[in-house]
Design an enzyme around this catalytic site. Structure first.
Site, PDB file in Angstrom:
ATOM      1  N   SER A   1       0.816  -1.216   0.000  1.00  0.00           N
ATOM      2  CA  SER A   1       0.000   0.000   0.000  1.00  0.00           C
ATOM      3  C   SER A   1       0.847   1.261   0.000  1.00  0.00           C
ATOM      4  CB  SER A   1      -0.972  -0.005   1.183  1.00  0.00           C
ATOM      5  OG  SER A   1      -0.391  -0.555   2.311  1.00  0.00           O
TER       6      SER A   1
ATOM      7  N   HIS B   1      -3.422  -3.373  -5.826  1.00  0.00           N
ATOM      8  CA  HIS B   1      -3.709  -2.904  -4.473  1.00  0.00           C
ATOM      9  C   HIS B   1      -5.176  -3.138  -4.140  1.00  0.00           C
ATOM     10  CE1 HIS B   1      -3.901   0.703  -1.496  1.00  0.00           C
ATOM     11  NE2 HIS B   1      -3.615  -0.410  -0.870  1.00  0.00           N
TER      12      HIS B   1
ATOM     13  N   GLU C   1      -6.852  -0.935  -7.111  1.00  0.00           N
ATOM     14  CA  GLU C   1      -5.931   0.010  -7.758  1.00  0.00           C
ATOM     15  C   GLU C   1      -4.857  -0.818  -8.443  1.00  0.00           C
ATOM     16  OE1 GLU C   1      -5.672   4.269  -5.388  1.00  0.00           O
ATOM     17  OE2 GLU C   1      -4.401   2.666  -4.685  1.00  0.00           O
TER      18      GLU C   1
ATOM     19  N   ASN D   1      -4.946   6.281  -1.022  1.00  0.00           N
ATOM     20  CA  ASN D   1      -4.380   6.544   0.297  1.00  0.00           C
ATOM     21  C   ASN D   1      -3.638   7.874   0.352  1.00  0.00           C
ATOM     22  OD1 ASN D   1      -5.448   4.280   1.404  1.00  0.00           O
ATOM     23  ND2 ASN D   1      -3.589   3.040   1.258  1.00  0.00           N
TER      24      ASN D   1
HETATM   25  P1  NAI Z   1      -0.718  -9.279   7.858  1.00  0.00           P
HETATM   26  O1  NAI Z   1       0.275  -8.967   8.893  1.00  0.00           O
HETATM   27  O2  NAI Z   1      -2.120  -9.516   8.259  1.00  0.00           O
HETATM   28  O3  NAI Z   1      -0.257 -10.531   6.988  1.00  0.00           O
HETATM   29  C1  NAI Z   1       1.022 -10.700   6.456  1.00  0.00           C
HETATM   30  C2  NAI Z   1       1.285 -12.190   6.365  1.00  0.00           C
HETATM   31  O4  NAI Z   1       2.427 -12.416   5.569  1.00  0.00           O
HETATM   32  C3  NAI Z   1       1.537 -12.855   7.705  1.00  0.00           C
HETATM   33  O5  NAI Z   1       0.623 -13.896   7.877  1.00  0.00           O
HETATM   34  C4  NAI Z   1       2.961 -13.379   7.590  1.00  0.00           C
HETATM   35  O6  NAI Z   1       3.162 -14.594   8.264  1.00  0.00           O
HETATM   36  C5  NAI Z   1       3.098 -13.543   6.101  1.00  0.00           C
HETATM   37  N1  NAI Z   1       4.484 -13.531   5.625  1.00  0.00           N
HETATM   38  C6  NAI Z   1       5.502 -12.741   6.019  1.00  0.00           C
HETATM   39  N2  NAI Z   1       6.613 -13.053   5.318  1.00  0.00           N
HETATM   40  C7  NAI Z   1       6.280 -14.033   4.463  1.00  0.00           C
HETATM   41  C8  NAI Z   1       6.989 -14.771   3.489  1.00  0.00           C
HETATM   42  N3  NAI Z   1       8.257 -14.536   3.255  1.00  0.00           N
HETATM   43  N4  NAI Z   1       6.342 -15.719   2.809  1.00  0.00           N
HETATM   44  C9  NAI Z   1       5.021 -15.962   3.031  1.00  0.00           C
HETATM   45  N5  NAI Z   1       4.317 -15.292   3.953  1.00  0.00           N
HETATM   46  C10 NAI Z   1       4.928 -14.341   4.666  1.00  0.00           C
HETATM   47  O7  NAI Z   1      -0.616  -8.084   6.805  1.00  0.00           O
HETATM   48  P2  NAI Z   1      -1.744  -7.532   5.831  1.00  0.00           P
HETATM   49  O8  NAI Z   1      -2.541  -6.510   6.540  1.00  0.00           O
HETATM   50  O9  NAI Z   1      -2.417  -8.669   5.195  1.00  0.00           O
HETATM   51  O10 NAI Z   1      -0.877  -6.755   4.748  1.00  0.00           O
HETATM   52  C11 NAI Z   1      -0.200  -7.433   3.719  1.00  0.00           C
HETATM   53  C12 NAI Z   1       0.168  -6.432   2.641  1.00  0.00           C
HETATM   54  O11 NAI Z   1      -1.022  -5.816   2.163  1.00  0.00           O
HETATM   55  C13 NAI Z   1       1.032  -5.290   3.106  1.00  0.00           C
HETATM   56  O12 NAI Z   1       1.902  -4.950   2.062  1.00  0.00           O
HETATM   57  C14 NAI Z   1       0.057  -4.164   3.378  1.00  0.00           C
HETATM   58  O13 NAI Z   1       0.639  -2.897   3.261  1.00  0.00           O
HETATM   59  C15 NAI Z   1      -0.936  -4.405   2.265  1.00  0.00           C
HETATM   60  N6  NAI Z   1      -2.296  -3.870   2.484  1.00  0.00           N
HETATM   61  C16 NAI Z   1      -2.910  -3.985   3.697  1.00  0.00           C
HETATM   62  C17 NAI Z   1      -4.209  -3.505   3.873  1.00  0.00           C
HETATM   63  C18 NAI Z   1      -4.909  -3.662   5.175  1.00  0.00           C
HETATM   64  O14 NAI Z   1      -5.933  -2.997   5.376  1.00  0.00           O
HETATM   65  N7  NAI Z   1      -4.452  -4.493   6.069  1.00  0.00           N
HETATM   66  C19 NAI Z   1      -4.934  -2.847   2.760  1.00  0.00           C
HETATM   67  C20 NAI Z   1      -4.220  -2.858   1.504  1.00  0.00           C
HETATM   68  C21 NAI Z   1      -2.934  -3.322   1.401  1.00  0.00           C
END
Ligand code: NAI
Ligand code: 3HC
Length: 708
Positions: free
Chosen positions: A415, A436, A448, A486
């Site tokens: 993001s 996104h 996006e 954003n």
């Molecule tokens: P989260 O913390 O809920 O999930 C991330 C997951 O990735 C964790 O389960 C972790 O174990 C896993 N992970 C970490 N390293 C890894 C690897 N090398 N291989 C496989 N899995 C791995 O994070 P979230 O909120 O899902 O965010 C993920 C991405 O999405 C980020 O880049 C964030 O900026 C983006 N994003 C988040 C939004 C939100 O509202 N939470 C909205 C839009 C984008």
């Protein structure tokens, strides 16, 4: 025939009248005249006993030509007089059978209901979607539909605007028969069967118009629903009034009443905004340097890396579209957690009756969990959704570059991070793109699509097309910090905090924006998304903040107290076990204390100032984005805000809203804020320029396009 929009041919003693006005047979200029002429010929030809009316191409008739509405409201064109034509059809002494395939929407359904019988293909849909354009049916739909389908169904269809399928249309008496196989042959056969019978007129029917007692209840519930679910919208209530008129007035008078309300709605700001949205939704798919004929890559199997909040939702999005997904995590507990959430989501849909157990099971079976990269060499696209951190993302992309075959699209759900920098970790920057998704990914319609410097046109075209397949609205944006949505949300939420710090009650800020039409106030939205997300980013990117600019402190201080929002049961508000918010007097007291410490004297702040500061915060940043070419058109920004941020569709989106207020007025107000609140409010150069020229954002077409 005078025009070739309507053709008359013969099948023995049956006339076949074909409307041929691609792409959707809208009833634009020439079509009603063509139908009238064909009917005239049919009536005069004594050899012809009945007529079949149908549409060429993939659909019957999608309604009036929406493009003509602007011409009517600007005085360039008179109304089409469709209502009069329909009366003529209905009065035709020989029977006319409408044969419906694809969709019969709006004026299309009104046309069909004015003929004497209707048959349909099993895959057809019928509906009165006018309220979605801020208008109501304007050619007798609110008067004929209750006579065919009953009052309750008619109110629902006219006030909510959702289509129904052919089976339901048959059940409700809107169509008389479903035709399997060749529609024209089946319709002609039907026409032969009824040719000798008198032609029944819908207007003459009254047996389904109900009793005053039954109807009172139906209309009361419908009004209550409209006020709650289509908040602040005028058309649904007007549609209900018009259907009610069908139950209290003779047909002709009911039609006059409908026409009066139709015109009232057509000239409203809400309708202009919703029509802008209708065309905007379609315009965003058009990318000047990625033409329609650009080749697309197959996406029949994918992988998602990371099964957290976003990754799990994204995996569901693909599975819901029938695309098999490999879902990779770092360790078993994380994978189990991710899968448990997915299961919980599907169970919830089943419990709400939105999905059958069997369908949910099928979708779940399409998601294959894994801890390894096995199988990644076969997939056609990977979406990465690991923690937000450049080093980690680069590591993941370098690994993906190694394990995935050439031609696999590598997409990031980041993001905030640069797609170009992520792409630099691979040997195939042309296959790297940002996708996104918005949270919850399986619910929010916005996607996006972030174009990197090297992203190929084929990859862009593929992702745009894929978004449609996934049930999303894809909007192409450039690669800048926060992308479009954003980046604009920053000033919006900053102003919401400043307002509280200056003395506005927390709930007053949220209420003002809710009343403006936002799905949720900005502070409540912060609590929902988690205040800690921004707090952590600010701590990491503190060095990026321009020195000397006033910074909001409220959310940082709340986070320091462990108040992260809904997830910790407390943020701006406090939450009970059902995540219901109540005002927390402790926070109000702390705010006063913190503001005093910061030397900000409290003052009374009006709802108008709250709205102007937050919404113009969006607009000013939107103007910069547009000028810098990170969004292709003002419309693209509008669509992003409608589908990603709960901006009210009846206001058309932030840029459209500013255009309608008048950019000179918006500019003056922003200058006032600039004088009063400082450098954050430096007016965007584009806004200044357009305001001086008395132009609008809609007039402005970025010359550079959504370039990196
Ligand atoms: P989260 O913390 O809920 O999930 C991330 C997951 O990735 C964790 O389960 C972790 O174990 C896993 N992970 C970490 N390293 C890894 C690897 N090398 N291989 C496989 N899995 C791995 O994070 P979230 O909120 O899902 O965010 C993920 C991405 O999405 C980020 O880049 C964030 O900026 C983006 N994003 C988040 C939004 C939100 O509202 N939470 C909205 C839009 C984008
Ligand atoms: N008028 C003018 N243009 C229309 C149109 C209409 N009623 N309906 C669709 N179009 C155009 C679209 O803008 C698009 O143009 P583009 O290719 O230049 O972008 C093209 O037709 C194809 O439309 P879609 O991309 O939406 O095609 P789909 O196949 O996905 O969907 C549809 C077809 C289901 C018919 C969908 O277009 C639709 O829902 N159309 C609008 C229906 C509607 O709102 N009808 C009510 C009109 S108001 C009315 O009838 C008033 C009456 O009561 C007097």
């Amino acid at each position: 025939m005078n025009n070739n929009l309507v053709e008359l041919s013969r099948d023995g003693e049956i006339a076949v009248i074909l409307i041929n006005n691609p792409p959707v047979n809208a009833l634009g200029a020439g079509v009603p005249e063509g139908i009238a002429e064909a009917i005239e010929k049919f009536v005069q030809d004594s050899q012809l006993r009945a007529a079949v009316l149908m549409g060429a191409g993939k659909s019957f008739v999608a309604g009036a030509d929406i493009k003509e509405f602007g011409k009517i409201t600007s005085g360039q064109r008179a109304g089409s007089g469709l209502g009069r034509l329909l009366s003529k059809l209905e009065e035709c002494p020989k029977p006319i059978v409408t044969a419906i395939h694809g969709s019969a929407f709006g004026g299309g359904l009104e046309l069909a209901m004015a003929t004497h019988y209707r048959v349909a293909s099993p895959t057809a849909q019928v509906g009165q979607p006018e309220v979605k354009l801020g208008i109501i049916p304007g050619a007798g739909g609110t008067q004929r539909l209750p006579r065919l389908a009953g009052v309750a169904k008619a109110v629902e269809m006219c006030a909510e605007g959702n289509p129904i399928n052919a089976a339901d249309a048959l059940q409700y008496g809107i169509v008389d028969r479903l035709i399997d196989g060749d529609l024209q042959l089946g319709a002609a056969e039907f026409a032969r069967e009824i040719a000798e019978k008198p032609a029944p007129q819908t207007r003459a029917r009254s047996e389904r118009l109900g009793s005053p007692e039954e109807n009172a209840q139906i209309f009361a519930v419908a009004r209550q629903n409209a006020r709650a679910k289509q908040r602040n919208m005028a058309a649904p209530l007007a549609a209900i009034d018009a259907v009610e008129a069908a139950t209290t007035m003779p047909f002709e008078q009911g039609c006059e009443y409908e026409q009066k309300r139709f015109i009232e709605c057509l000239f409203s700001e809400q309708s202009k905004a919703l029509i802008h949205v209708f065309f905007g939704e379609r315009e965003v798919a058009k990318i000047p340097d990625v033409p329609k004929q650009t080749a697309v890559l197959p996406v029949s199997s994918v992988a998602v890396v990371g099964a957290g909040t976003m990754g799990g939702g994204i995996a569901m999005v693909f599975a819901n579209a029938g695309i098999p997904v490999l879902l990779k995590e770092v360790d078993q507990p994380a994978l189990d957690r991710g899968l448990a959430n997915i299961r919980k989501n599907y169970d919830y849909s089943v419990s709400k009756g939105r999905l059958t157990q069997q369908a949910a099971g099928k979708r779940l079976a399409l998601i294959q969990p894994t801890l390894r990269f096995e199988g990644f060499s076969d997939v056609e696209m990977v979406v990465e959704a690991v923690f937000e951190g450049m080093e980690l993302k680069k590591q993941v992309f370098a690994e993906l570059d190694r394990v995935c075959k050439r031609g696999t699209i590598l997409a990031s759900n980041t993001s905030t991070l640069s797609i170009d920098e992520i792409a630099s970790a691979t040997s195939r920057a042309e296959f790297v793109i940002g996708t996104h998704f918005f949270s919850p990914a399986n619910v929010m319609r916005l996607l996006e699509i972030v174009r990197g410097r090297a992203t190929s046109k084929e990859v862009i075209a593929t992702c745009m097309q894929l978004s449609k397949k996934l049930g999303k609205v894809g909007v192409l944006v450039g690669n800048c910090m926060g992308f479009v949505g954003n980046r604009m949300f920053g000033p919006y939420r900053r102003e919401a905090q400043f307002l509280v710090e200056e003395g506005a009650p927390i709930e007053a800020v949220d209420q003002a924006l809710f009343d403006f039409g936002m799905a949720m106030g900005p502070l409540a939205t912060g609590d929902l998304a988690g205040l800690d997300v921004g707090w952590r980013i600010r701590k990491e990117h503190g060095h990026l903040q321009a020195l000397g600019l006033r910074q909001p402190f409220a959310e940082d201080k709340l986070c320091e107290l462990g108040r992260f929002g809904q997830k910790t049961g407390a943020g701006w508000y406090k939450y009970d076990g059902h995540r219901r918010a109540t005002v927390d007097p402790a926070v109000a007291a702390l705010m006063r204390e913190w503001s005093t410490q910061a030397g900000i004297p409290p003052r009374d702040i009006s709802a108008e100032e709250i709205v102007d500061r937050c919404i113009y915060g969006l607009v000013n940043e939107g103007a910069r984005i547009l000028e810098q070419g990170y969004a292709l058109r003002a419309t693209d920004i509008d669509i992003i805000y409608l589908y990603g941020y709960g901006f009210p569709a009846y206001r058309g989106g932030p840029m459209w809203y500013a255009d309608r207020v008048g950019l000179d007025k918006v500019y003056d107000r922003i200058c006032e804020f600039h004088r009063q609140f400082g450098a954050h409010w430096e007016p965007a150069p584009l806004l200044k320029e357009l305001a001086a020229q008395q132009k609008t954002f809609s007039d402005f077409q970025s010359e550079r396009g959504a370039a990196a």
